[in-house]
Design an enzyme around this catalytic site. Sequence first.
Site, PDB file in Angstrom:
ATOM      1  N   GLU A  38      -5.784   7.688  -2.311  1.00 44.15           N
ATOM      2  CA  GLU A  38      -5.273   8.196  -3.587  1.00 44.15           C
ATOM      3  C   GLU A  38      -5.945   7.516  -4.775  1.00 44.15           C
ATOM      4  O   GLU A  38      -6.235   8.167  -5.784  1.00 44.15           O
ATOM      5  CB  GLU A  38      -3.750   8.027  -3.671  1.00 44.15           C
ATOM      6  N   TYR A  98       1.449  10.047 -11.028  1.00 45.22           N
ATOM      7  CA  TYR A  98       0.959  10.887  -9.944  1.00 45.22           C
ATOM      8  C   TYR A  98       0.853  10.102  -8.639  1.00 45.22           C
ATOM      9  O   TYR A  98       1.342  10.529  -7.581  1.00 45.22           O
ATOM     10  CB  TYR A  98      -0.420  11.499 -10.271  1.00 45.22           C
ATOM     11  N   ASP A 128      -0.961  16.841  -9.907  1.00 50.29           N
ATOM     12  CA  ASP A 128      -2.337  16.489 -10.277  1.00 50.29           C
ATOM     13  C   ASP A 128      -2.957  17.720 -10.956  1.00 50.29           C
ATOM     14  O   ASP A 128      -2.267  18.691 -11.261  1.00 50.29           O
ATOM     15  CB  ASP A 128      -3.140  16.068  -9.040  1.00 50.29           C
TER      16      ASP A 128
END
Length: 334
Positions: A39, A122, A140
């Site tokens: 991520e 996020y 996102d």
Amino acid sequence: MSVDASIALLSWYAVDKRQLPWRAEPGETPDPYRIWLSEIMLQQTTVAAVRPYFDKFTSRWPSVEALAAAEDSEIMAAWAGLGYYARARNLVACARRVAGEHGGRFPDNEAELRKLPGIGRYTAAAIAAIAFGRRAVVVDANVERVVSRLFAVDAPLPGARERLYALTETITPETQSGDFAQAMMDLGSAICTPRAPDCGRCPLAPLCAARAAGTQAIYPVKAAKAPKPRRDGVAYWLEHDGHVRLVRRPAKGLLGGMLALPTDDAPAEAAWREAGSVDHVFTHFALTMRLLCAESDRRDPDGIWWPIARIGEAGLPTLFARLAARGSEWRNAA
DNA sequence: AACCCGTGGCG
DNA sequence: TCGCCAAGGGT
């Protein structure tokens, strides 16, 4: 709408989802370390660009404890070329916090994840949902695009961000929100693309307001961007006895914390010679950097001197890797 | 809130 | 060729 959307999407995802190195297969338990690492790398970065870096990092540092124990300089060098180097600085800081304060285990909820460096709204939601099965609203750029079309949101980004978050909340299921989030992102990547979305293959087409109106191509509406300024700079290739002078850039700012060629001020008095220039485009400006080269008759013992034959291992960010290639050419021509 | 922060691929 | 775009976060 909510239930219909998630069922249609999860059915599509079960068949068409991408196989990715950090993604657990059905029945496997996701590794929070690998989810977190992926991520961070994927922030503003394409899957194709991330793949080799993810493989390199997980091979060298298979756990968060291993990463926490690494030298800053090793990690910065391994990140070289991937961009947005604050991510690498935050990556080290986060790994050390998790190793030192959390016993090597990532927090399993958004609020605690959110406190860690490099983990924003996020990323906290994505890790909580994907690694820990928590219900979280994951938004996102893919999700913003899909949702802006589903609901035909005419307000421009970035102002519409909160509105899109609220709409995403309404369609996020109570369970499987990790799969739902990844399905939305795969959909945005493969079908609901920025230009020419392939609505004929979209599992959400029957529910999509933009599709119904035939206006899918205009979403997401975005505010006009400021023009990109041009700047000029100078870098210096100073060599001595097969080594080139490098500097560690300041921790903050452009290319912060990375090794680089000296810029702006000459690192020594020398007979500097022009060796061309390199054009490089950053997020908010375009740079033309000239390269001046010289041979030094002595070696400043306080400086970093890197063997030119191994310059590829120095971990220079792309701009300086390109300048270094010019410097090597100048050297071979001399 | 607005600005800063990389890079490479794509049409 | 060049502007757009990408699994955003920090300040």
